[in-house]
Write an enzyme that holds these catalytic residues in place. Structure first.
Site, short mmCIF file in Angstrom:
data_model
loop_
_atom_site.label_atom_id
_atom_site.label_comp_id
_atom_site.label_asym_id
_atom_site.label_seq_id
_atom_site.Cartn_x
_atom_site.Cartn_y
_atom_site.Cartn_z
N GLY A 11 10.11 6.89 1.96
CA GLY A 11 8.88 6.16 1.62
C GLY A 11 9.14 4.97 0.72
O GLY A 11 9.64 5.13 -0.38
N GLY A 13 6.91 2.93 -0.69
CA GLY A 13 5.70 2.52 -1.40
C GLY A 13 6.01 2.28 -2.87
O GLY A 13 7.16 2.09 -3.26
N PHE A 14 4.97 2.34 -3.71
CA PHE A 14 5.15 2.05 -5.13
C PHE A 14 6.10 3.03 -5.81
O PHE A 14 6.97 2.65 -6.58
CB PHE A 14 3.80 2.06 -5.85
CG PHE A 14 2.95 0.87 -5.55
CD1 PHE A 14 3.26 -0.38 -6.08
CD2 PHE A 14 1.84 0.99 -4.73
CE1 PHE A 14 2.47 -1.49 -5.79
CE2 PHE A 14 1.05 -0.12 -4.44
CZ PHE A 14 1.38 -1.36 -4.98
N GLY A 15 5.93 4.34 -5.51
CA GLY A 15 6.77 5.35 -6.14
C GLY A 15 8.22 5.25 -5.71
O GLY A 15 9.14 5.25 -6.54
N VAL A 79 10.63 10.36 9.33
CA VAL A 79 11.10 11.71 9.05
C VAL A 79 10.15 12.72 9.69
O VAL A 79 8.92 12.58 9.60
CB VAL A 79 11.20 11.95 7.52
CG1 VAL A 79 11.45 13.42 7.21
CG2 VAL A 79 12.32 11.10 6.94
N GLU A 171 -15.03 -2.82 -2.71
CA GLU A 171 -14.40 -4.14 -2.59
C GLU A 171 -14.59 -4.71 -1.18
O GLU A 171 -14.88 -5.91 -1.02
CB GLU A 171 -12.92 -4.01 -2.95
CG GLU A 171 -12.75 -3.77 -4.46
CD GLU A 171 -11.38 -3.25 -4.88
OE1 GLU A 171 -11.10 -3.27 -6.09
OE2 GLU A 171 -10.59 -2.81 -4.02
N ASP A 300 1.14 9.68 -3.74
CA ASP A 300 -0.07 10.22 -3.11
C ASP A 300 0.16 11.53 -2.39
O ASP A 300 -0.80 12.22 -2.05
CB ASP A 300 -0.62 9.22 -2.09
CG ASP A 300 -1.28 8.02 -2.74
OD1 ASP A 300 -1.36 8.01 -3.98
OD2 ASP A 300 -1.72 7.11 -2.02
N ALA A 316 -1.62 3.32 -7.62
CA ALA A 316 -0.30 2.70 -7.74
C ALA A 316 0.39 2.93 -9.09
O ALA A 316 1.57 3.30 -9.12
CB ALA A 316 -0.40 1.21 -7.44
#
Length: 422
Positions: A11, A13-15, A79, A171, A300, A316
């Site tokens: 992954g 992403g942010f992490g 995966v 938003e 997440d 995030a």
């Protein structure tokens, strides 16, 4: 020669990226696996969906980010399983990768609460493909309304429904309303885009439930000032090509957007560990999978409780903090130092924007709303963007939109365009 400790991160992403960044200089080799070749700045995805930003302004090729890190290998793949006994992850293409330490940062996708058939008519917003699909549908609705002679069908085309009033839903609704009422008037000859309806539906008693009641009430007033119809306290009971059913009432609407719920990736199933109702893996206080000290689950797709007993929010900053924490644990283990044993989440505030000139910020003791909050919101998001060029590009796009009222990415690009308008 002794082989370096192999960290496999699933992954980007942010992490995942925070973890890889913080392992720089450690005696490890890293394999980063992702289904896509880019890192996506998800908090601004709705701005691509609503034509404010272009896709290239919020996404970056992962290989490019780590071009100067020879110890980091990038694999484009999906995966499908994890074998903790022999310490391997299996990929959809039949290949596998062995690990010494595994970090699952696989994120979440949309949850339709048992109504997966709604996905085709009410797309969610998690990927660039989702954003460009929504952008295409919104723009096509105006184009089709322009040539539609039947008044009922034209009204349905000019009705946009956003389901779910968390930050993403608020938003999206705000910018669609702003586009209809302020950006597009004058560009069409047969329709008045200011007559468009934007409907925001929330099953709960109020919008933005994660914020304080006064900020939630302010956001509702700000949306209604933009012309958004806000419906709270009644869930959506059906979504079709023709519209949406709110409780027992049917609203003809040709463009639906889903922002109501998320479902974690199947990481918990891969590991055979317990999950919460949203599918998030229930991890230990140090973010390891129970019974598997060499496997971490973050972002997440993980559920970990804060000191007050509430789960860490799926945002995030939380994912980035978890990535940084796991990097510290891995370094400490390799260096034989004492290992941090409890992850502590530091909440840095909740932010949401309402249209082009208003936002709300909740820092706990300090609460802000209005134009000042909007500027702080913008600065915070630009600060988090990766790469100087991206920061400059986004800042310029926002400044142009702010001063001119025009959106820079109002393009219908997918090949389905002609088929959909036929």
């Amino acid at each position: 020669m002794h082989e370096k400790h192999h960290v496999v991160v699933v992954g980007g992403g942010f992490g995942g990226l925070q973890l890889v960044n913080d392992l720089k200089g450690a005696t490890v080799r890293v394999t980063l696996i992702d289904r896509r070749n880019h890192h996506l700045f998800q908090p601004l995805l709705y701005q691509v969906a609503t034509t404010v930003l272009a896709t290239s302004e919020i996404a970056w090729p992962i290989r490019h980010l780590y071009r100067d890190r020879p110890e980091v290998a990038t694999v484009l793949g999906e995966v499908t399983a994890v074998d903790t006994a022999i310490k391997t992850v299996s990929l959809a293409n039949g290949q596998s990768a062995s690990y010494d330490t595994l970090v699952l940062a696989t994120g979440a996708t949309h949850a339709y609460f048992g109504h997966d058939e709604w996905a085709a008519v009410a797309p969610g917003l998690k990927t660039l493909e989702d954003a460009t699909t929504i952008r295409r549908r919104v723009l096509l609705a105006f184009e089709q309304a322009e040539v539609e002679d039947d008044s009922a069908r034209r009204d349905a085309l000019l009705t946009f429904t956003v389901i779910g009033a968390g930050p993403t839903g608020v938003e999206l609704a705000g910018i669609i309303a702003e586009m209809a009422h302020k950006t597009l008037p004058g560009e069409f000859r047969r329709i008045d885009t200011r007559r468009a309806r934007v409907v925001l539906v929330e099953a709960g008693p109020r919008i933005l439930p994660a914020f304080s009641e006064d900020l939630s009430a302010y956001a509702r007033k700000a949306l209604e000032k933009l012309g958004v119809e806000v419906h709270t306290g009644t869930p959506v009971t059906d979504c079709t090509d023709a519209g949406v059913k709110i409780g027992d009432r049917f609203v003809p609407s040709r463009t639906l957007v889903w922002a109501a719920g998320v479902q974690a990736s199947p990481a918990a199933k891969w590991l055979g560990i317990e999950a919460d109702r949203a599918g998030r893996a229930l991890v230990a206080e140090d973010l390891t999978a129970p019974g598997h000290p060499d496997v971490f689950v973050i972002g997440d797709t993980a559920s970990v409780k804060q000191e007050d007993g509430k789960p860490v929010p799926g945002i995030a900053p939380a994912a980035k903090q978890q990535g940084a924490f796991v990097a510290r644990v891995i370094r400490a283990r390799l260096e034989g130092k004492s290992v941090p044993d409890v992850f502590r989440y530091r909440h840095q505030g909740s932010l949401a924007t309402i249209g082009k000139r208003a936002a709300i910020i909740d820092f706990g003791r300090i609460k802000l709303k209005g134009a000042l909050a909007w500027w702080i919101w913008g600065i915070a998001h630009i600060y988090f963007l990766i790469g100087t060029r991206s920061r400059f590009a986004v800042a310029w796009s926002w400044l142009w939109t702010y001063l001119s009222g025009q959106h820079s990415a109002r393009l219908i690009t997918q090949k389905e365009t002609l088929r959909e308008t036929g």
